[in-house]
Design a protein around this motif. Structure first.
Motif, short mmCIF file in Angstrom:
data_model
loop_
_atom_site.label_atom_id
_atom_site.label_comp_id
_atom_site.label_asym_id
_atom_site.label_seq_id
_atom_site.Cartn_x
_atom_site.Cartn_y
_atom_site.Cartn_z
N ALA A 1 83.39 30.62 39.85
CA ALA A 1 84.20 30.52 39.50
C ALA A 1 85.57 29.73 40.63
O ALA A 1 85.97 28.44 40.22
N GLU A 2 84.17 29.29 42.05
CA GLU A 2 85.16 28.09 42.12
C GLU A 2 84.96 27.25 42.07
O GLU A 2 86.35 25.90 42.57
N GLN B 1 84.68 26.36 38.83
CA GLN B 1 85.92 26.18 37.94
C GLN B 1 87.49 25.70 38.09
O GLN B 1 88.03 25.01 37.76
N ALA B 2 87.50 25.93 39.65
CA ALA B 2 88.48 25.61 39.49
C ALA B 2 88.98 24.78 40.66
O ALA B 2 89.65 24.05 40.91
N SER B 3 88.17 24.36 41.00
CA SER B 3 88.34 23.05 41.66
C SER B 3 88.08 22.01 40.11
O SER B 3 89.10 21.12 40.56
N LYS C 1 89.67 22.45 37.70
CA LYS C 1 91.42 22.40 37.46
C LYS C 1 92.21 21.97 38.42
O LYS C 1 93.48 20.85 38.16
N LEU C 2 92.29 22.17 39.39
CA LEU C 2 92.97 21.95 40.78
C LEU C 2 92.96 20.19 41.00
O LEU C 2 93.83 19.96 41.20
#
Length: 327
Positions: free
Chosen positions: A195-196, A198-200, A202-203
């Motif tokens: 999840a981190e 994928q979030a990175s 997107k960020l």
């Protein structure tokens, strides 16, 4: 004479009734009748309904054809990986050949029960603990084959065998609980790391878009304010990004400078004065009648307090200036 005939007829009728009562048998729908005449098995199996036998000569045994549920007592054994367990099961069977169920075995129920217990202990010794806990379908099939092989000659068909429960020692339960907990924690960490990641991504994409359009950062800030204000908090701590200041600095128009204004000259700071040390001035003695004094001959060096060049008497100490005298 008539009375004797009537009495004989009544006696014959009573005898027939008694004979029919002794010879009559009723076989239920879920049963089959097996008849023995003088101890020998008759080939004919009596179907459900009314059946008549010869009283005193024939013996009838009724056999239940329903599926019998036979619980197997818990058996304790050691698995192939040296773990002590207690396993209980249940056997479902039915009689398919009533003659063999009566003649071939003394008590087919007891025989099936004992065979199920021995087969269950054998299955425990051949299996691992993981197979007993997770692969029960294969063990049920193997247990069914082991019980059904000798039961075929008894006129009994094994319909199904199920392992009900596997009891483990408390130490083994705690160790398995720790193993399961560690495995779940590992999966949770992997999911969080994914999840981190994928979030990175997107960020990073969002940061690229905001760098191209700085106004998006301000809109995102306003959205954050709206989201936090929905909680009706009394205190709102809002971070103020530096990029927003740079955006506002670029968006603000330059300040107009009047053409006739001169730059203000810097005002020099006043020199610090010390009131503790009064200003000193050199003492210049007046020339006497005998000529210039040794101080006059010493020159400026004597006035400043340095020794005279020609080896005079020494420096002349300055004295404080009088009030109002120039320094």
């Amino acid at each position: 004479m008539v009375e004797q005939l009537l009495t004989a007829a009544i006696a014959a009728g009573v005898g027939i009734v008694i004979y029919m009562g002794a010879a009559a048998r009723v076989v239920k729908q879920y049963e089959r009748g097996v008849v023995f005449r003088f101890g020998r098995l008759r080939d004919e199996i009596r179907p459900p309904g009314f059946a008549a036998i010869v009283p005193g000569i024939d013996r009838m045994r009724k056999v239940n054809m329903q599926i019998v549920t036979l619980p197997v007592p818990a058996q304790e054994g050691i698995t192939r990986d040296n773990v002590t367990v207690r396993v209980d099961a249940v056997v479902y069977f039915k009689v398919v050949d009533p003659a063999n169920a009566i003649v071939a075995v003394e008590d087919y129920r007891f025989a099936v029960s004992q065979m199920a217990q021995t087969s269950l202990r054998s299955i425990i010794g051949k299996s691992d603990l993981d197979d007993l806990l997770s692969n029960r379908e294969m063990l049920n099939q193997g247990l069914e084959l082991m019980i059904d092989s000798p039961a075929v000659g008894w006129g009994v068909q094994i319909d199904r065998v199920e392992i009900k429960d596997v009891s483990l020692p408390e130490t083994m339960k705690r160790s398995m609980a720790r193993q399961a907990e560690a495995d779940r924690e590992r999966r949770a960490r992997v999911i969080n790391a994914d999840a981190e990641l994928q979030a990175s991504h997107k960020l990073a994409q969002a940061a690229a878009v905001m760098s191209d359009q700085p106004a998006a950062l301000q809109l995102r800030l306003l959205q954050t304010v709206v989201a936090v204000a929905a909680e009706k908090n009394s205190t709102l701590v809002l971070p103020f990004p530096v990029e927003l200041l740079r955006f506002l600095e670029r968006a603000a128009p330059p300040a107009a400078t009047p053409p006739d204004s001169d730059a203000a000259a810097p005002v020099p700071a006043p020199a610090p004065t010390s009131e503790a040390a009064p200003a000193l001035e050199p003492v210049v003695p007046a020339p006497g009648p005998e000529g210039p004094s040794p101080t006059d001959r010493a020159g400026p060096a004597a006035v400043n307090g340095s020794p005279p060049a020609d080896g005079g008497d020494g420096p002349v100490l300055p004295r404080p200036a009088a009030d109002g005298a120039p320094g």
